[in-house]
Design a protein around this motif. Structure first.
Motif, PDB file in Angstrom:
ATOM      1  N   ALA A 134     -58.454  49.843  15.796  1.00  0.00           N
ATOM      2  CA  ALA A 134     -57.506  49.475  14.693  1.00  0.00           C
ATOM      3  C   ALA A 134     -56.602  50.734  14.343  1.00  0.00           C
ATOM      4  O   ALA A 134     -55.647  50.663  13.868  1.00  0.00           O
ATOM      5  CB  ALA A 134     -58.169  48.455  13.744  1.00  0.00           C
ATOM      6  N   ALA A 135     -57.492  51.766  13.847  1.00  0.00           N
ATOM      7  CA  ALA A 135     -56.834  52.875  13.448  1.00  0.00           C
ATOM      8  C   ALA A 135     -56.014  53.474  14.467  1.00  0.00           C
ATOM      9  O   ALA A 135     -54.811  53.993  14.029  1.00  0.00           O
ATOM     10  CB  ALA A 135     -57.987  54.093  12.961  1.00  0.00           C
ATOM     11  N   HIS A 136     -56.404  53.489  15.608  1.00  0.00           N
ATOM     12  CA  HIS A 136     -55.439  54.036  16.713  1.00  0.00           C
ATOM     13  C   HIS A 136     -54.191  53.145  16.967  1.00  0.00           C
ATOM     14  O   HIS A 136     -53.020  53.557  17.125  1.00  0.00           O
ATOM     15  CB  HIS A 136     -56.215  54.046  18.063  1.00  0.00           C
ATOM     16  CG  HIS A 136     -55.604  54.785  19.178  1.00  0.00           C
ATOM     17  ND1 HIS A 136     -55.739  54.621  20.457  1.00  0.00           N
ATOM     18  CD2 HIS A 136     -54.711  55.921  19.160  1.00  0.00           C
ATOM     19  CE1 HIS A 136     -55.324  55.700  21.240  1.00  0.00           C
ATOM     20  NE2 HIS A 136     -54.680  56.311  20.354  1.00  0.00           N
ATOM     21  N   MET A 137     -54.267  51.923  16.639  1.00  0.00           N
ATOM     22  CA  MET A 137     -53.176  50.730  16.789  1.00  0.00           C
ATOM     23  C   MET A 137     -52.300  51.263  15.814  1.00  0.00           C
ATOM     24  O   MET A 137     -50.769  51.054  16.066  1.00  0.00           O
ATOM     25  CB  MET A 137     -53.411  49.518  16.557  1.00  0.00           C
ATOM     26  CG  MET A 137     -52.557  48.417  16.574  1.00  0.00           C
ATOM     27  SD  MET A 137     -51.741  48.197  18.132  1.00  0.00           S
ATOM     28  CE  MET A 137     -53.083  47.252  18.998  1.00  0.00           C
ATOM     29  N   GLU A 138     -52.391  51.535  14.514  1.00  0.00           N
ATOM     30  CA  GLU A 138     -51.536  52.067  13.519  1.00  0.00           C
ATOM     31  C   GLU A 138     -50.515  53.010  14.068  1.00  0.00           C
ATOM     32  O   GLU A 138     -49.452  52.618  13.745  1.00  0.00           O
ATOM     33  CB  GLU A 138     -52.459  52.272  12.143  1.00  0.00           C
ATOM     34  CG  GLU A 138     -51.297  52.596  11.035  1.00  0.00           C
ATOM     35  CD  GLU A 138     -52.317  53.081   9.630  1.00  0.00           C
ATOM     36  OE1 GLU A 138     -51.613  54.079   9.389  1.00  0.00           O
ATOM     37  OE2 GLU A 138     -53.207  52.619   9.632  1.00  0.00           O
ATOM     38  N   ASN A 139     -51.062  54.072  14.688  1.00  0.00           N
ATOM     39  CA  ASN A 139     -50.153  55.195  15.224  1.00  0.00           C
ATOM     40  C   ASN A 139     -49.699  54.605  16.401  1.00  0.00           C
ATOM     41  O   ASN A 139     -48.257  54.881  16.468  1.00  0.00           O
ATOM     42  CB  ASN A 139     -50.862  56.339  15.620  1.00  0.00           C
ATOM     43  CG  ASN A 139     -51.756  56.777  14.176  1.00  0.00           C
ATOM     44  OD1 ASN A 139     -51.227  56.633  13.252  1.00  0.00           O
ATOM     45  ND2 ASN A 139     -53.069  57.325  14.386  1.00  0.00           N
ATOM     46  N   LEU A 140     -50.281  54.188  17.398  1.00  0.00           N
ATOM     47  CA  LEU A 140     -49.579  53.576  18.466  1.00  0.00           C
ATOM     48  C   LEU A 140     -48.511  52.614  18.540  1.00  0.00           C
ATOM     49  O   LEU A 140     -47.213  52.909  19.153  1.00  0.00           O
ATOM     50  CB  LEU A 140     -50.575  53.527  19.685  1.00  0.00           C
ATOM     51  CG  LEU A 140     -51.040  54.324  20.459  1.00  0.00           C
ATOM     52  CD1 LEU A 140     -51.574  55.907  19.681  1.00  0.00           C
ATOM     53  CD2 LEU A 140     -52.196  53.957  21.361  1.00  0.00           C
ATOM     54  N   ALA A 141     -48.632  51.834  17.763  1.00  0.00           N
ATOM     55  CA  ALA A 141     -47.551  50.799  17.595  1.00  0.00           C
ATOM     56  C   ALA A 141     -46.313  51.216  17.218  1.00  0.00           C
ATOM     57  O   ALA A 141     -45.225  50.863  17.592  1.00  0.00           O
ATOM     58  CB  ALA A 141     -48.169  49.245  16.794  1.00  0.00           C
TER      59      ALA A 141
END
Length: 605
Positions: A134-141
């Protein structure tokens, strides 16, 4: 607490994404649930095939200038997106593709639908990443949206099934501070260097016979382009994606260019001493002036594309609107309008020839008659799309666009089966405007099920299908490009009108010239999405505006062994262009470099 899927969809909403095109699947169940809970803020448009979802995302970006988004499940769902994504890549459209994956700890264990889509998408994407949590998603999205928009291409996020449901709040590294990346796009003012503007103006002012080639990049600057043409006394040839740059009856345009273009456009390219290219990398080099025969100036936002097709003297790197505004301030209005006036006279003659073709009452029904009549009924605010094939040539020549029309087609990819998804995307993007499509029976059959999607979403669609039970573009390419007899281009017949009725729409059939007006009157009065099939002459030749010598030679060699050659010859005898092909060598030899890939359509920007 939000999970990774919630963060993804909230990020899309922050980026002002309003529509996601896709097809549900078990590999994206988490994302689908996040969409379901936000139906009031973001819309999911469910398609019948993932290829269509990608085409729709590309077309949505073309019509709106905003980010197009498509969603597919793992394995075959993701691979089905590729054709539409290559359409976006080649036409430089911002599209975000989201795909599912197998559970993260079963990847590369030969599990079901275990396809590494990040590898598969490596060539098509400008940004391509697998989301870890989820933390990675914040950046990648955020970065995926920004990359698609800034690089004008495809961004791809691949998300494992279980990662979609991972909750935020755990596993964040100390350097990954929450909220450190804003969900917004930053744009600047892209303008050429002053000395390049001055040099370009000097060259254009010195030219005696200036021609303009305009493509899709000039759509943002229609008024300024016309002002440039007026100042320079320059006729404007339009690459296909630039068909809506100027109305087709505008006195400054000679119409399209290429094999589906016009004689006047080809002649101004042969005769000009100065060429201004605005927002186009029209790929067929044989239709430009010969290298160094004319002084070249090119405007493009991408410096990589300047000088790609023609050896220009000056490249103006900038947006077309800003650049033309700066350039026009330094141009001197030419007193000698001879070159323009000659082109205008030839264009009037060409348009009279087109109208004569549309008035051909002979039997079997000629496709030009059906397409011309269909085009004349298009509303002033209509959106027009076409597929790839002979229907593209027919629409390019016989559907006149006005000042308020919009137009789109699969450009550099020139993919069949794109027309109907494009039309649906246009209706989703701009529901208040009527939608019109001209397609062939080959491409339409590939995605026929999407007509049910048009019915489901009540797209105000009038679709004309040119039904000759042939892959006619390919048949003529076999004959003209390589001198081979037509082979394997026949199609089993489909009653598209009956299919439309079966899917909840309306279906109509035109069988003869005398039926055209009556059938079209009924079809255009119908409320539901409409299919109009025109049963046309499969032996009507597809002729370039001027037949290159090698094309004519190949055609004559292939004709005697081609099925139905007697009927083709009969049609050619009734055509001035056809008589030249069959009876004599062309008067203007022309070196051509045809593409042997029959999926490619000459004349695409």
């Amino acid at each position: 607490m939000p999970n990774a899927s919630d963060i993804l969809i909230e990020t899309l909403i922050e980026w002002k994404v309003e529509v996601v095109f896709g097809l549900p699947g078990d590999g994206i169940n988490g994302i689908m649930e996040a969409l379901r809970r936000r139906q009031d803020r973001i819309r999911f448009v469910s398609v019948r095939h993932e290829q269509s979802a990608a085409f729709m995302a590309c077309a949505y970006a073309k019509f709106t200038g905003r980010l197009g988004v498509c969603l597919a499940t793992s394995g075959p769902g993701g691979t089905n997106l590729l054709t539409g994504l290559y359409d976006a890549k080649l036409d430089q459209m911002p599209v975000l593709a989201i795909t599912g994956m197998q559970y993260h700890d079963l990847i590369e264990t030969f599990s079901q639908q275990d396809v590494d889509l990040t590898r598969v998408f490596e060539n098509v994407a400008v940004y391509n990443a697998q989301v870890n949590d989820a933390a990675h998603m914040e950046n990648l999205a955020n970065l995926a949206c920004r990359s698609a928009l800034s690089k004008r291409g495809v961004a791809h996020l691949s998300i494992a099934n279980d990662v979609q449901e991972r909750m935020a709040g755990g596993g964040r590294s100390r350097r990954n501070r929450e909220g450190h990346m804003p969900s917004r796009f930053f744009e600047g003012r892209l303008v050429p260097r002053e000395d390049d503007i001055l040099r370009a103006a000097d060259l254009l002012n010195a030219g005696r016979k200036v021609a303009i080639l305009a493509g899709r990049g000039a759509l943002e600057a229609k008024g300024l382009l016309r002002e440039t043409a007026d100042l320079l006394g320059a006729p404007v040839a339009k690459a296909l994606l630039g068909k809506a740059v100027l109305p087709d009856d505008d006195p400054f345009t000679t119409g399209g260019i290429g094999i589906l273009g016009t004689v006047p456009s080809q002649e101004i390219m042969q005769q000009c001493d100065t060429l201004l290219i605005v927002g186009s990398t029209f790929p067929y080099i044989e239709y430009y002036p010969k290298p160094h025969a004319a002084t070249g100036i090119q405007i493009d936002h991408d410096p990589q594309r300047i000088g790609l097709r023609y050896p220009v003297e000056v490249g103006l790197v900038g947006a077309a609107g800003e650049t033309l505004r700066m350039l026009n301030e330094r141009l001197q209005r030419k007193a000698d309008r001879t070159f323009l006036e000659q082109a205008q006279e030839k264009t009037r003659n060409w348009r009279r020839e087109l109208r004569a073709m549309e008035g051909d009452r002979s039997s079997p029904l000629k496709p030009q008659a059906a397409v011309g009549a269909f085009g004349r009924r298009i509303a002033a605010n209509g959106i027009v799309v076409t597929d790839s094939g002979q229907n593209t040539e027919l629409a390019a020549r016989h559907v006149d666009l006005g000042a308020d029309h919009m137009f789109a087609v699969s450009g550099a990819l020139a993919s069949m089966a794109s027309g109907l998804p494009y039309a649906i995307a246009a209706g989703i993007a701009m529901p208040a405007r009527p939608i019109y499509a001209v397609v062939g029976d080959g491409g339409f059959a590939m995605q026929l099920g999407e007509f049910a999607t048009a019915v489901r979403y009540e797209i105000p669609l009038k679709l004309l299908v040119i039904r000759n039970d042939m892959l006619n573009q390919i048949a003529w390419e076999q004959m003209m490009f390589l001198g081979n007899p037509q082979f394997a281009c026949e199609l089993p017949p489909i009653d598209f009108a009956a299919a439309a009725e079966a899917m909840g729409g309306r279906g109509f059939t035109i069988r003869s010239f005398d039926e055209i007006d009556g059938v079209l009157d009924q079809a255009f009065a119908a409320e539901r999405p409409v299919v109009i099939q025109a049963l046309v002459d499969r032996y009507e030749p597809l002729m370039p505006p001027k037949m290159p010598e090698d094309y004519a030679r190949n055609f004559r060699a292939a004709l005697p062994q081609t099925p139905g050659h007697e009927k083709i010859e009969e049609n050619l005898r009734h055509s001035s262009a056809g008589r030249k092909v069959t009876e004599e060598e062309p008067q203007a030899p022309h070196e051509a470099a045809p593409d042997a890939n029959t999926g490619d359509l000459p004349g695409i920007p």
